[in-house]
Design a protein around this motif. Sequence first.
Motif, PDB file in Angstrom:
ATOM      1  N   MET A  95       0.865  -1.191   0.000  1.00 27.31           N
ATOM      2  CA  MET A  95       0.000   0.000   0.000  1.00 27.31           C
ATOM      3  C   MET A  95       0.898   1.236   0.000  1.00 27.31           C
ATOM      4  SD  MET A  95      -2.819   1.193   2.836  1.00 27.31           S
ATOM      5  CE  MET A  95      -3.853  -0.218   2.456  1.00 27.31           C
ATOM      6  N   SER A  96       0.603   2.204  -0.860  1.00 26.01           N
ATOM      7  CA  SER A  96       1.416   3.409  -0.948  1.00 26.01           C
ATOM      8  C   SER A  96       1.038   4.377   0.154  1.00 26.01           C
ATOM      9  CB  SER A  96       1.215   4.073  -2.320  1.00 26.01           C
ATOM     10  OG  SER A  96      -0.137   4.407  -2.483  1.00 26.01           O
ATOM     11  N   GLY A  97       1.979   5.224   0.563  1.00 31.89           N
ATOM     12  CA  GLY A  97       1.748   6.203   1.607  1.00 31.89           C
ATOM     13  C   GLY A  97       1.207   7.492   1.032  1.00 31.89           C
ATOM     14  N   PRO A  98       1.029   8.511   1.890  1.00 33.47           N
ATOM     15  CA  PRO A  98       0.509   9.799   1.426  1.00 33.47           C
ATOM     16  C   PRO A  98       1.473  10.458   0.457  1.00 33.47           C
ATOM     17  CG  PRO A  98       1.319   9.959   3.674  1.00 33.47           C
ATOM     18  CD  PRO A  98       1.338   8.494   3.330  1.00 33.47           C
ATOM     19  N   ASN A  99       0.918  11.236  -0.428  1.00 24.17           N
ATOM     20  CA  ASN A  99       1.706  11.921  -1.445  1.00 24.17           C
ATOM     21  C   ASN A  99       2.295  13.198  -0.829  1.00 24.17           C
ATOM     22  OD1 ASN A  99       2.859  12.964  -3.708  1.00 24.17           O
ATOM     23  ND2 ASN A  99       0.915  13.391  -4.781  1.00 24.17           N
ATOM     24  N   THR A 100       3.438  13.036  -0.124  1.00 25.39           N
ATOM     25  CA  THR A 100       4.045  14.174   0.579  1.00 25.39           C
ATOM     26  C   THR A 100       4.714  15.140  -0.374  1.00 25.39           C
ATOM     27  OG1 THR A 100       6.050  12.860   0.919  1.00 25.39           O
ATOM     28  CG2 THR A 100       4.366  12.843   2.691  1.00 25.39           C
ATOM     29  N   ASP A 101       4.947  14.703  -1.606  1.00 26.26           N
ATOM     30  CA  ASP A 101       5.609  15.577  -2.578  1.00 26.26           C
ATOM     31  C   ASP A 101       4.615  16.329  -3.445  1.00 26.26           C
ATOM     32  OD1 ASP A 101       8.047  14.693  -1.686  1.00 26.26           O
ATOM     33  OD2 ASP A 101       8.070  12.976  -3.071  1.00 26.26           O
ATOM     34  N   TYR A 102       3.311  16.202  -3.128  1.00 30.47           N
ATOM     35  CA  TYR A 102       2.287  16.843  -3.967  1.00 30.47           C
ATOM     36  C   TYR A 102       2.425  18.360  -3.886  1.00 30.47           C
ATOM     37  CZ  TYR A 102      -2.265  17.618  -6.108  1.00 30.47           C
ATOM     38  OH  TYR A 102      -3.274  18.021  -6.947  1.00 30.47           O
ATOM     39  N   ASP A 103       2.512  18.997  -5.017  1.00 32.89           N
ATOM     40  CA  ASP A 103       2.676  20.452  -5.066  1.00 32.89           C
ATOM     41  C   ASP A 103       1.332  21.116  -5.309  1.00 32.89           C
ATOM     42  OD1 ASP A 103       3.389  23.036  -5.393  1.00 32.89           O
ATOM     43  OD2 ASP A 103       4.845  22.710  -7.002  1.00 32.89           O
ATOM     44  N   PRO A 104       0.797  21.925  -4.353  1.00 30.90           N
ATOM     45  CA  PRO A 104      -0.528  22.544  -4.527  1.00 30.90           C
ATOM     46  C   PRO A 104      -0.568  23.508  -5.688  1.00 30.90           C
ATOM     47  CG  PRO A 104       0.603  23.479  -2.635  1.00 30.90           C
ATOM     48  CD  PRO A 104       1.414  22.306  -3.075  1.00 30.90           C
ATOM     49  N   ALA A 126      -7.843  17.467  -0.980  1.00 28.88           N
ATOM     50  CA  ALA A 126      -6.999  16.537  -1.731  1.00 28.88           C
ATOM     51  C   ALA A 126      -5.513  16.799  -1.506  1.00 28.88           C
ATOM     52  CB  ALA A 126      -7.330  16.641  -3.221  1.00 28.88           C
ATOM     53  N   LEU A 127      -5.181  17.919  -0.843  1.00 29.91           N
ATOM     54  CA  LEU A 127      -3.787  18.276  -0.619  1.00 29.91           C
ATOM     55  C   LEU A 127      -3.202  17.510   0.561  1.00 29.91           C
ATOM     56  CD1 LEU A 127      -4.021  22.156  -1.032  1.00 29.91           C
ATOM     57  CD2 LEU A 127      -3.331  20.486  -2.759  1.00 29.91           C
ATOM     58  N   PRO A 128      -1.866  17.333   0.570  1.00 28.70           N
ATOM     59  CA  PRO A 128      -1.216  16.746   1.754  1.00 28.70           C
ATOM     60  C   PRO A 128      -1.347  17.692   2.931  1.00 28.70           C
ATOM     61  CG  PRO A 128       0.427  17.539   0.199  1.00 28.70           C
ATOM     62  CD  PRO A 128      -0.898  17.621  -0.515  1.00 28.70           C
ATOM     63  N   PRO A 129      -1.265  17.213   4.149  1.00 32.15           N
ATOM     64  CA  PRO A 129      -1.470  18.056   5.333  1.00 32.15           C
ATOM     65  C   PRO A 129      -0.605  19.307   5.348  1.00 32.15           C
ATOM     66  CG  PRO A 129      -1.431  15.754   5.961  1.00 32.15           C
ATOM     67  CD  PRO A 129      -1.062  15.788   4.502  1.00 32.15           C
ATOM     68  N   ALA A 130       0.623  19.204   4.890  1.00 31.73           N
ATOM     69  CA  ALA A 130       1.530  20.350   4.956  1.00 31.73           C
ATOM     70  C   ALA A 130       1.098  21.489   4.055  1.00 31.73           C
ATOM     71  CB  ALA A 130       2.952  19.914   4.587  1.00 31.73           C
ATOM     72  N   ALA A 131       0.372  21.172   2.996  1.00 33.95           N
ATOM     73  CA  ALA A 131      -0.006  22.197   2.023  1.00 33.95           C
ATOM     74  C   ALA A 131      -1.398  22.760   2.275  1.00 33.95           C
ATOM     75  CB  ALA A 131       0.080  21.620   0.609  1.00 33.95           C
ATOM     76  N   ARG A 132      -2.177  22.129   3.108  1.00 33.48           N
ATOM     77  CA  ARG A 132      -3.565  22.544   3.275  1.00 33.48           C
ATOM     78  C   ARG A 132      -3.688  23.913   3.951  1.00 33.48           C
ATOM     79  NH1 ARG A 132      -6.037  16.867   5.634  1.00 33.48           N
ATOM     80  NH2 ARG A 132      -5.653  15.618   3.739  1.00 33.48           N
ATOM     81  N   LYS A 133      -2.825  24.188   4.934  1.00 34.60           N
ATOM     82  CA  LYS A 133      -2.967  25.432   5.695  1.00 34.60           C
ATOM     83  C   LYS A 133      -2.849  26.656   4.805  1.00 34.60           C
ATOM     84  CE  LYS A 133      -1.080  27.954   9.637  1.00 34.60           C
ATOM     85  NZ  LYS A 133      -0.084  27.958  10.733  1.00 34.60           N
ATOM     86  N   GLU A 134      -1.810  26.702   4.000  1.00 32.76           N
ATOM     87  CA  GLU A 134      -1.602  27.867   3.143  1.00 32.76           C
ATOM     88  C   GLU A 134      -2.743  28.026   2.151  1.00 32.76           C
ATOM     89  OE1 GLU A 134       1.611  29.563  -0.147  1.00 32.76           O
ATOM     90  OE2 GLU A 134       2.038  27.741   0.997  1.00 32.76           O
ATOM     91  N   ALA A 135      -3.143  26.912   1.517  1.00 37.92           N
ATOM     92  CA  ALA A 135      -4.226  26.986   0.539  1.00 37.92           C
ATOM     93  C   ALA A 135      -5.532  27.384   1.208  1.00 37.92           C
ATOM     94  CB  ALA A 135      -4.387  25.638  -0.165  1.00 37.92           C
ATOM     95  N   GLY A 136      -5.774  26.840   2.405  1.00 39.05           N
ATOM     96  CA  GLY A 136      -7.005  27.179   3.112  1.00 39.05           C
ATOM     97  C   GLY A 136      -7.069  28.645   3.486  1.00 39.05           C
ATOM     98  N   GLN A 137      -5.943  29.192   3.941  1.00 35.30           N
ATOM     99  CA  GLN A 137      -5.920  30.609   4.286  1.00 35.30           C
ATOM    100  C   GLN A 137      -6.172  31.482   3.056  1.00 35.30           C
ATOM    101  OE1 GLN A 137      -2.073  31.061   6.133  1.00 35.30           O
ATOM    102  NE2 GLN A 137      -2.856  30.498   8.195  1.00 35.30           N
ATOM    103  N   ARG A 138      -5.574  31.087   1.933  1.00 33.30           N
ATOM    104  CA  ARG A 138      -5.710  31.870   0.710  1.00 33.30           C
ATOM    105  C   ARG A 138      -7.171  31.908   0.250  1.00 33.30           C
ATOM    106  NH1 ARG A 138      -2.805  28.843  -2.988  1.00 33.30           N
ATOM    107  NH2 ARG A 138      -0.916  29.589  -1.953  1.00 33.30           N
ATOM    108  N   VAL A 139      -7.793  30.725   0.212  1.00 31.39           N
ATOM    109  CA  VAL A 139      -9.186  30.639  -0.248  1.00 31.39           C
ATOM    110  C   VAL A 139     -10.135  31.267   0.775  1.00 31.39           C
ATOM    111  CG1 VAL A 139     -11.072  29.076  -0.874  1.00 31.39           C
ATOM    112  CG2 VAL A 139      -8.739  28.598  -1.639  1.00 31.39           C
TER     113      VAL A 139
END
Length: 373
Positions: free
Chosen positions: A1-10, A64-77
Amino acid sequence: MSGPNTDYDPVEVTPLKAEEVEAARDAALTAIAAANSLEELKQTRLDHAGDRSPLALANREIGALPPAARKEAGQRVGKARGAVNQALAARQKVLEAEHEARMLVEETVDVTLPTDRVPAGGRHPLTTGAEYIADIFVAMGWEVAEGPLIEAEWLNFDALNLGPDHPARTMQDTFWTEPAENHVVLRTHTSPVQARTMLTREAPIYVVCPGRVFRTDEYDATHSPMFHQVEGLAIDEGISMANLKGTLDHFATQMFGEGIVTRFRPSYFPFTEPSAEVDLTCFVCRGAQVVDAGDGQLVTCRTCKGEGWIEWGGCGIVNPRVLIACGVDPERYSGFAFGMGIDRTLMFRTGLSDLRTLFEGDVRLTTAFGSEL
């Protein structure tokens, strides 16, 4: 089973790009500022702040974003959506104030003008209806005859061939006054007026008799212990059923319009022989039994229940026994009589479905129907 996509670029998710979020926000703010009415602002709200708006769809992509990227995107939106909602609220207040100011100008009422504080009344439709029916027969050369509401038993029953054992004499149908030995009743029909007319006038006789009558019926949508009838009586030489049919056809046409006629069904009444029930061509489907429900679809007429005819009243040739009891020579004269309910006739003409509406004293009924029929 593959892990989370930590390299996903928002940045690769187009709706979440900074320039895309800013463009959606700026478009919303421009549309809000351009809205010139509450209706336009409502549509703008749906387009730029509704569930299918660009910012709402971008907000859905955050999950759909990895946890590390959600905060910035959430604040922006979130900041963009907050700016849109603030602009909507501010514009709503401005447009509501403009709308109220315009209403005050366009709907100004001069309260200093004089007014009639007593509202105009209206004659009851039963009164105007009875007079309208009487006018139809007066125009044919008939006369209007009236009689008392409290009537002698002999005139209400015996003179009309209603013998001592007839069911209509019992307490189930008749209001008797006290003491019983006085033999006085509240009239159960307007036929006693016909008897009085034959006893006091010489033939030929052509009279129409509208008035109130009383029976011990339940009070519901189709029955009342007090209601209104109109009866007609014609006594002359050579009177036949053909004269009766022509008279009732003319009556029906005057009440319900051209093309409305009557038909007779054999029946029995003590005071006429032969007797008939009178049916009326359905004035809704005009006897076709079906009506157009729209889009060319034909459905069964609800008024006549698909029969094409509506029950209206009773009629017949005056029984010779009645003529004799009232002093008219049956060898020389014959006659016809008919009777209909005025209340039922008015319900047909006005579309009322509940008889009680006529007796509840609601001023809205008299003002709506009381001026004219």
